[in-house]
Design an enzyme around this catalytic site. Structure first.
Site, mmCIF file in Angstrom:
data_model
loop_
_atom_site.group_PDB
_atom_site.id
_atom_site.type_symbol
_atom_site.label_atom_id
_atom_site.label_comp_id
_atom_site.label_asym_id
_atom_site.label_seq_id
_atom_site.Cartn_x
_atom_site.Cartn_y
_atom_site.Cartn_z
ATOM 1 N N GLN A 53 36.475 -4.587 30.917
ATOM 2 C CA GLN A 53 36.731 -3.119 30.709
ATOM 3 C C GLN A 53 37.565 -3.249 31.518
ATOM 4 O OE1 GLN A 53 32.468 -3.686 32.710
ATOM 5 N NE2 GLN A 53 31.904 -2.460 31.161
ATOM 6 N N ARG A 94 33.252 7.505 23.340
ATOM 7 C CA ARG A 94 31.427 7.365 22.337
ATOM 8 C C ARG A 94 30.418 7.080 23.470
ATOM 9 N NH1 ARG A 94 32.085 1.713 18.781
ATOM 10 N NH2 ARG A 94 30.701 0.106 19.867
ATOM 11 N N GLY A 95 29.843 7.354 23.084
ATOM 12 C CA GLY A 95 28.526 6.045 23.635
ATOM 13 C C GLY A 95 28.473 6.759 24.902
ATOM 14 N N GLU A 96 28.666 6.393 26.088
ATOM 15 C CA GLU A 96 28.251 6.494 27.741
ATOM 16 C C GLU A 96 29.046 5.885 28.268
ATOM 17 O OE1 GLU A 96 23.521 5.686 29.144
ATOM 18 O OE2 GLU A 96 24.795 5.681 31.254
ATOM 19 N N ASP A 97 29.812 4.854 28.664
ATOM 20 C CA ASP A 97 30.271 4.111 29.414
ATOM 21 C C ASP A 97 31.412 4.384 29.468
ATOM 22 O OD1 ASP A 97 30.648 2.503 32.162
ATOM 23 O OD2 ASP A 97 31.713 1.731 30.424
ATOM 24 N N SER A 98 32.134 4.604 27.927
ATOM 25 C CA SER A 98 33.735 4.864 27.448
ATOM 26 C C SER A 98 33.805 6.770 28.166
ATOM 27 C CB SER A 98 34.348 4.652 26.264
ATOM 28 O OG SER A 98 33.871 4.989 25.388
ATOM 29 N N GLY A 156 26.858 -0.666 25.089
ATOM 30 C CA GLY A 156 26.685 0.517 26.424
ATOM 31 C C GLY A 156 25.956 -0.056 27.275
ATOM 32 N N ASP A 157 24.845 -0.903 26.813
ATOM 33 C CA ASP A 157 23.731 -1.087 27.252
ATOM 34 C C ASP A 157 24.134 -2.169 28.698
ATOM 35 O OD1 ASP A 157 21.493 0.591 26.554
ATOM 36 O OD2 ASP A 157 22.271 -0.635 24.299
ATOM 37 N N ASN A 187 25.636 -1.959 20.472
ATOM 38 C CA ASN A 187 26.479 -1.654 20.484
ATOM 39 C C ASN A 187 27.163 -1.974 22.073
ATOM 40 O OD1 ASN A 187 27.185 0.148 18.572
ATOM 41 N ND2 ASN A 187 25.923 1.625 19.452
ATOM 42 N N TYR A 245 32.562 5.792 16.343
ATOM 43 C CA TYR A 245 31.465 5.151 15.578
ATOM 44 C C TYR A 245 32.140 5.403 14.331
ATOM 45 C CZ TYR A 245 28.789 5.638 19.703
ATOM 46 O OH TYR A 245 27.158 5.083 20.499
HETATM 47 O O1 TRH Z 1 29.577 0.856 22.602
HETATM 48 P P1 TRH Z 1 28.336 2.338 23.104
HETATM 49 O O2 TRH Z 1 28.704 3.342 21.414
HETATM 50 O O3 TRH Z 1 27.466 2.061 23.834
HETATM 51 C C1 TRH Z 1 26.196 2.470 23.537
HETATM 52 C C2 TRH Z 1 26.126 3.260 24.331
HETATM 53 O O4 TRH Z 1 25.403 2.943 25.613
HETATM 54 C C3 TRH Z 1 24.314 4.663 24.184
HETATM 55 O O5 TRH Z 1 24.129 5.426 25.036
HETATM 56 C C4 TRH Z 1 23.551 3.417 24.539
HETATM 57 O O6 TRH Z 1 22.021 4.499 23.766
HETATM 58 C C5 TRH Z 1 24.089 2.403 22.907
HETATM 59 O O7 TRH Z 1 25.109 1.890 23.059
HETATM 60 C C6 TRH Z 1 22.750 1.265 22.685
HETATM 61 O O8 TRH Z 1 29.899 2.769 24.002
HETATM 62 P P2 TRH Z 1 30.476 2.702 25.847
HETATM 63 O O9 TRH Z 1 28.890 3.328 26.054
HETATM 64 O O10 TRH Z 1 30.916 3.349 25.851
HETATM 65 O O11 TRH Z 1 30.576 0.962 25.702
HETATM 66 C C7 TRH Z 1 31.134 0.568 25.588
HETATM 67 C C8 TRH Z 1 31.496 -0.765 26.435
HETATM 68 O O12 TRH Z 1 32.552 -1.698 26.077
HETATM 69 C C9 TRH Z 1 32.629 0.080 28.106
HETATM 70 O O13 TRH Z 1 31.426 -0.361 28.852
HETATM 71 C C10 TRH Z 1 33.898 -0.280 27.506
HETATM 72 C C11 TRH Z 1 33.552 -1.633 26.921
HETATM 73 N N1 TRH Z 1 35.031 -1.754 26.478
HETATM 74 C C12 TRH Z 1 35.289 -3.104 26.596
HETATM 75 O O14 TRH Z 1 35.061 -3.428 27.160
HETATM 76 N N2 TRH Z 1 36.723 -3.183 25.512
HETATM 77 C C13 TRH Z 1 36.835 -2.340 24.550
HETATM 78 O O15 TRH Z 1 38.189 -3.235 24.082
HETATM 79 C C14 TRH Z 1 36.555 -1.704 23.922
HETATM 80 C C15 TRH Z 1 36.785 -1.123 22.502
HETATM 81 C C16 TRH Z 1 35.370 -1.415 24.913
#
Ligand code: TRH
Length: 390
Positions: free
Chosen positions: A275, A291-295, A30-31, A28, A216
């Site tokens: 972002q 979902r996840g962490e940042d969003s 988030g990291d 994904n 997801y």
């Molecule tokens: O993508 P994620 O599901 O990330 C996850 C979590 O961080 C989880 O804790 C971790 O263990 C796993 O990854 C490996 O969801 P998250 O955290 O929201 O990260 C998505 C990132 O993508 C966030 O910084 C926002 C960015 N984003 C954009 O910049 N543009 C977009 O169009 C979209 C849909 C997301």
């Protein structure tokens, strides 16, 4: 190539530091998403950052313009890192951040043992009790090239005993809330202009309720689509690229529903956003699925009602994590019920997203935002933390 750290003059209260931030992309976004936000926030505060990442490909859409003060390096293999660190011009930063427990390359650790930077392990976000107990703890390094050094745990979190949440100093300016005569909230962000510039299959009309979808593969997705199609008002579902888009395609097919929706529901695909633009999406919508962490954090700053699809773990550890989050922010019972079904903890009908329900959840989202704004942001806390550890 390695000699020059573009160190800016110390015009701020804390000195300008050089940071090495290491990130491994597990899956994904988030990291990398969290690391990039931290890098950009530090650079905005006049620090200089090297981001070492094993897969930087998502930055092409997440941060297409890059950020002055941040340089991205691909994480070299051990041999290449050894060569690099043997270069007499190569210097380790003042602070080294190991994001989410990614192991630092041994050759880099060896150099750290000589230069003694502050060494921080930035952990995943959780509202569970262990976070307050573990935040700031030392972890003496007992073996390997950095033997004798100390790593420090830094835990983001939702309470004052934790490292807080990432929130850039200017985020509030863009989000400054005022109240018009009807007590609806307005922001400096130009929502109508932003929405009308979106490259959608069909322009948004003013009577449509806007819901963003970043998830997801929730089992309850078909039920959500059906509910929205039969809803009391027209809804535009704005679907993020990647897994959400694929999940919606599978759900519409299973329901035998046109891919663009039916009844009161119109489904539109979004482009990949940067972002900053993703934040705007969350600000623009009436309701967000994240979902996840940042969003999740960005949905909180948007101050809008939202549902969180928590990152699922095989040992079901995410169940406790979800409950802790609901408890720390006093989530309304029906929103909790929605979360339980959306995250597969329970089965049953999803609570209806009626106007009245969304109104109540909106108040909760706004209160949660206000409550968290009282916390010191993560980067400010991290800067204070490393100042004590160097
Ligand atoms: O993508 P994620 O599901 O990330 C996850 C979590 O961080 C989880 O804790 C971790 O263990 C796993 O990854 C490996 O969801 P998250 O955290 O929201 O990260 C998505 C990132 O993508 C966030 O910084 C926002 C960015 N984003 C954009 O910049 N543009 C977009 O169009 C979209 C849909 C997301």
């Amino acid at each position: 190539m390695w000699t020059i750290w573009d160190v800016k003059s110390d015009t701020h209260s804390s000195p300008s530091l050089r940071w090495d931030i290491f990130c491994r992309v597990i899956d994904n976004h988030g990291d990398l998403g969290v690391c990039w936000r931290l890098c950009a926030d530090l650079a905005q505060r006049d620090h200089t950052v090297r981001l070492w990442v094993d897969d930087a490909s998502a930055l092409a859409w997440m941060a297409p313009l890059g950020c002055a003060g941040v340089t991205v390096y691909s994480w070299p293999c051990d041999e290449a890192m050894q060569l690099l660190t043997q270069d007499k011009n190569f210097q380790v930063g003042d602070v080294v951040v190991e994001a989410f427990g990614c192991e630092l390359p041994e050759a880099f650790q060896a150099l750290m043992a000589q230069n003694k930077p502050a060494w921080v392990n930035l952990e995943y976000l959780s509202a569970e009790d262990y976070v307050a107990r573990s935040h700031g703890l030392a972890s003496p390094v007992m073996s390997g090239p950095a033997h004798g050094m100390t790593k420090w745990f830094f835990f983001p979190g939702f309470t004052t005993e934790t490292g807080g949440l990432l929130r850039e100093p200017d985020l509030l300016d863009a989000l400054t809330l005022t109240h018009n005569a009807h007590q609806t909230r307005q922001t400096k962000f130009d929502r109508p202009a932003w929405l009308s510039a979106l490259p959608l299959d069909k322009p948004i009309s003013t009577n449509e309720r806007l819901i963003s979808l970043f998830c997801y593969e929730p089992k309850a997705l078909p039920a959500l689509l059906q509910q929205l199609a039969q809803g009391e008002e027209p809804t535009r579902l704005l679907v993020a690229q990647g897994r959400p888009s694929a999940a919606v395609a599978a759900a519409t097919q299973a329901l035998n529903m046109p891919t663009s929706g039916t009844g009161q529901l119109h489904i539109s695909q979004l482009p990949y956003f940067s972002q900053a633009e993703f934040d705007h999406l969350l600000w623009a919508c009436d309701f967000n699925f994240v979902r996840g962490e940042d969003s999740l954090v960005r949905a909180l700053w948007a101050g809008k009602p939202f549902v969180w699809h928590i990152y699922p773990q095989d040992d079901l550890a995410h169940h406790d994590k979800l409950h802790a989050f609901e408890a720390v922010l006093d989530m309304p019972a029906d929103l909790s019920q929605f979360h339980a079904i959306w995250n597969g903890l329970k089965t049953g009908p999803l609570p209806a997203l009626s106007r009245a329900t969304l109104g109540r959840w909106r108040s909760w989202g706004s209160q949660a935002q206000q409550r968290l704004l009282a916390q010191t942001d993560l980067t400010t806390q991290l800067l204070r933390f490393v100042a004590q550890k160097r």
